[in-house]
Scaffold this motif. Sequence first.
Motif, PDB file in Angstrom:
ATOM      1  N   SER A 198     -26.806  34.074 -18.098  1.00 17.48           N
ATOM      2  CA  SER A 198     -27.568  33.539 -19.215  1.00 17.48           C
ATOM      3  C   SER A 198     -28.665  34.183 -19.626  1.00 17.48           C
ATOM      4  CB  SER A 198     -27.789  31.888 -18.938  1.00 17.48           C
ATOM      5  OG  SER A 198     -29.012  31.982 -18.067  1.00 17.48           O
ATOM      6  N   GLU A 199     -29.140  33.826 -20.856  1.00 21.75           N
ATOM      7  CA  GLU A 199     -30.547  34.483 -21.240  1.00 21.75           C
ATOM      8  C   GLU A 199     -31.573  34.355 -20.220  1.00 21.75           C
ATOM      9  OE1 GLU A 199     -31.527  33.749 -25.460  1.00 21.75           O
ATOM     10  OE2 GLU A 199     -29.476  34.566 -26.164  1.00 21.75           O
ATOM     11  N   GLU A 200     -31.603  33.283 -19.808  1.00 23.25           N
ATOM     12  CA  GLU A 200     -32.503  32.907 -18.750  1.00 23.25           C
ATOM     13  C   GLU A 200     -32.489  33.668 -17.385  1.00 23.25           C
ATOM     14  OE1 GLU A 200     -36.041  30.910 -17.728  1.00 23.25           O
ATOM     15  OE2 GLU A 200     -35.114  30.816 -19.734  1.00 23.25           O
ATOM     16  N   ASP A 201     -31.089  33.795 -16.975  1.00 21.48           N
ATOM     17  CA  ASP A 201     -31.024  34.595 -15.944  1.00 21.48           C
ATOM     18  C   ASP A 201     -31.669  35.857 -15.758  1.00 21.48           C
ATOM     19  OD1 ASP A 201     -29.543  32.439 -14.840  1.00 21.48           O
ATOM     20  OD2 ASP A 201     -27.594  33.149 -15.486  1.00 21.48           O
ATOM     21  N   VAL A 202     -31.443  36.632 -16.884  1.00 18.67           N
ATOM     22  CA  VAL A 202     -31.908  38.053 -17.133  1.00 18.67           C
ATOM     23  C   VAL A 202     -33.531  37.973 -17.121  1.00 18.67           C
ATOM     24  CG1 VAL A 202     -29.802  38.729 -17.822  1.00 18.67           C
ATOM     25  CG2 VAL A 202     -31.254  38.298 -19.528  1.00 18.67           C
ATOM     26  N   LYS A 203     -34.141  37.150 -17.094  1.00 22.54           N
ATOM     27  CA  LYS A 203     -35.781  37.334 -17.217  1.00 22.54           C
ATOM     28  C   LYS A 203     -36.157  37.688 -15.959  1.00 22.54           C
ATOM     29  CE  LYS A 203     -36.346  33.777 -20.836  1.00 22.54           C
ATOM     30  NZ  LYS A 203     -36.925  32.559 -21.334  1.00 22.54           N
ATOM     31  N   THR A 204     -35.624  37.330 -14.650  1.00 21.09           N
ATOM     32  CA  THR A 204     -36.195  37.819 -13.462  1.00 21.09           C
ATOM     33  C   THR A 204     -35.058  38.721 -12.604  1.00 21.09           C
ATOM     34  OG1 THR A 204     -35.591  35.967 -12.332  1.00 21.09           O
ATOM     35  CG2 THR A 204     -37.351  35.793 -13.434  1.00 21.09           C
ATOM     36  N   LEU A 205     -35.594  39.671 -11.841  1.00 16.93           N
ATOM     37  CA  LEU A 205     -34.515  40.530 -11.191  1.00 16.93           C
ATOM     38  C   LEU A 205     -33.927  39.636 -10.122  1.00 16.93           C
ATOM     39  CD1 LEU A 205     -33.248  43.039 -10.758  1.00 16.93           C
ATOM     40  CD2 LEU A 205     -35.250  43.986  -9.011  1.00 16.93           C
ATOM     41  N   ASP A 206     -34.794  38.572  -9.333  1.00 16.11           N
ATOM     42  CA  ASP A 206     -34.464  37.762  -8.357  1.00 16.11           C
ATOM     43  C   ASP A 206     -33.025  36.953  -8.689  1.00 16.11           C
ATOM     44  OD1 ASP A 206     -36.491  38.238  -6.465  1.00 16.11           O
ATOM     45  OD2 ASP A 206     -37.587  36.945  -7.914  1.00 16.11           O
ATOM     46  N   SER A 207     -33.270  36.285 -10.017  1.00 17.23           N
ATOM     47  CA  SER A 207     -31.905  35.527 -10.435  1.00 17.23           C
ATOM     48  C   SER A 207     -30.805  36.470 -10.836  1.00 17.23           C
ATOM     49  CB  SER A 207     -32.271  34.592 -11.565  1.00 17.23           C
ATOM     50  OG  SER A 207     -32.969  35.535 -12.795  1.00 17.23           O
TER      51      SER A 207
END
Length: 429
Positions: free
Chosen positions: A177-186
């Motif tokens: 999702s767009e939220e997922d790609v905000k952090t490398l961890d996710s």
Amino acid sequence: MERKAGIIVAVLILLAGLLSGCGDAQRGTAGENSAGSPGKTTDTDISSQDTGKVVELTLWGAEEDEALLNQMIEEFRQKYAEEAVFEITLEFVGESQCKDRLVEDPQGGADVFAFADDQLRVLVAAGLLARAEDEDGIRASNVEGAWQAASVNGRIYAYPMTADNGYFLYYNKAYFSEEDVKTLDSILEKAAAAERKVTMDWTSGWYLYSFFGQTGMELGINDDGVSNYCNWNATDTAVRGIDVARALMDISSSPAFMSVTDTEFVAGVQNGDVIAGVSGVWNANTVEKAWGRNYGAVKLPSYTCGGRQVQMASFAGYKMVGVNAYSEHIEWAGKLAAWITNEENQTLRFIERGQGPSNINAANSPQVATSPAIQAVISQSEFANLQRVGGNYWEPVQIFGETMRDGNPLGRNLQELLDTMVQGITLSY
């Protein structure tokens, strides 16, 4: 032979005009391709009016831009047909080769040429670049990073052409999702759950810079233009070098992470193994074709470092057009350089070649606004810095990156690894 024929025709018509006293001359063209010269295209024109002035210019450009540049040349000739007879020769010399060719033979070099911004200072120091005309206009019409990259000591020495020579994150929307790609961890967590890969090239200092560039630690080139300064091994900064090294070790331990070259990234995207990766606009068409409606591109994510989230940085790169200070027609060379890099031709370059404009209006055009890759470059530009490093930067960073990629197999002390890398980067002769 066609090139010589074109010159002879031009001379004969000019003489005829002088002898007859007639102000008009017939139109004519000659020589689209020089016979026996596979590396060049010659475009000779007898303009709609016998001006009595022949302007010979040589333009260096990439071979893959041949059709695009020929179109620009033709339109330039038409634009100024009332002012001169133009004989413009296009030779295929890539942006990365220009500096060396010009240093070897300045007077034998092109009048106008495209080059990458990291060559600018050497060309200026060697006295090979003429200052750009209308510096205020260049500042007003191009993004700040582009005209700054074309400047030395506040003076502009080239005409910005593209602002897309950077990198960002490609991702497959079927998995993130767009939220997922905000952090490398996710991103790594989601990819591991899907038994797929996330890629980046840690053997290249161009990419590995991402983890240091927004930490507050410093890297740059000294006033001598050769040696570097660097404190990536710092122990007294808010984010320490060892914090970055530990973060890299954590990332490399993820079953989802894979350090690969750009070519391997593309292959992984095509065979379905790779669902996210760091790369640049040159792969946009290939990635979009592979992922279709699931194709996505965004700025680089943040990563966990020293107990906090640190935004990943990038090197920013620009391509520009320069004018040879030794040109016999330096004014017309400047006009041609400005023409190749104007708003209309930067928009055309994006449409035909997918290259991101540095011109503000072109970058805001509807065509560019629909490109996820270009928009990702623009978003990442807030966290990007010009690549200004000496030659000693690359090998030590490559060795460090390979060690991190492999999980430090010899179990060496991380601070010692950082110290060794910095010692190599800052080595002076």
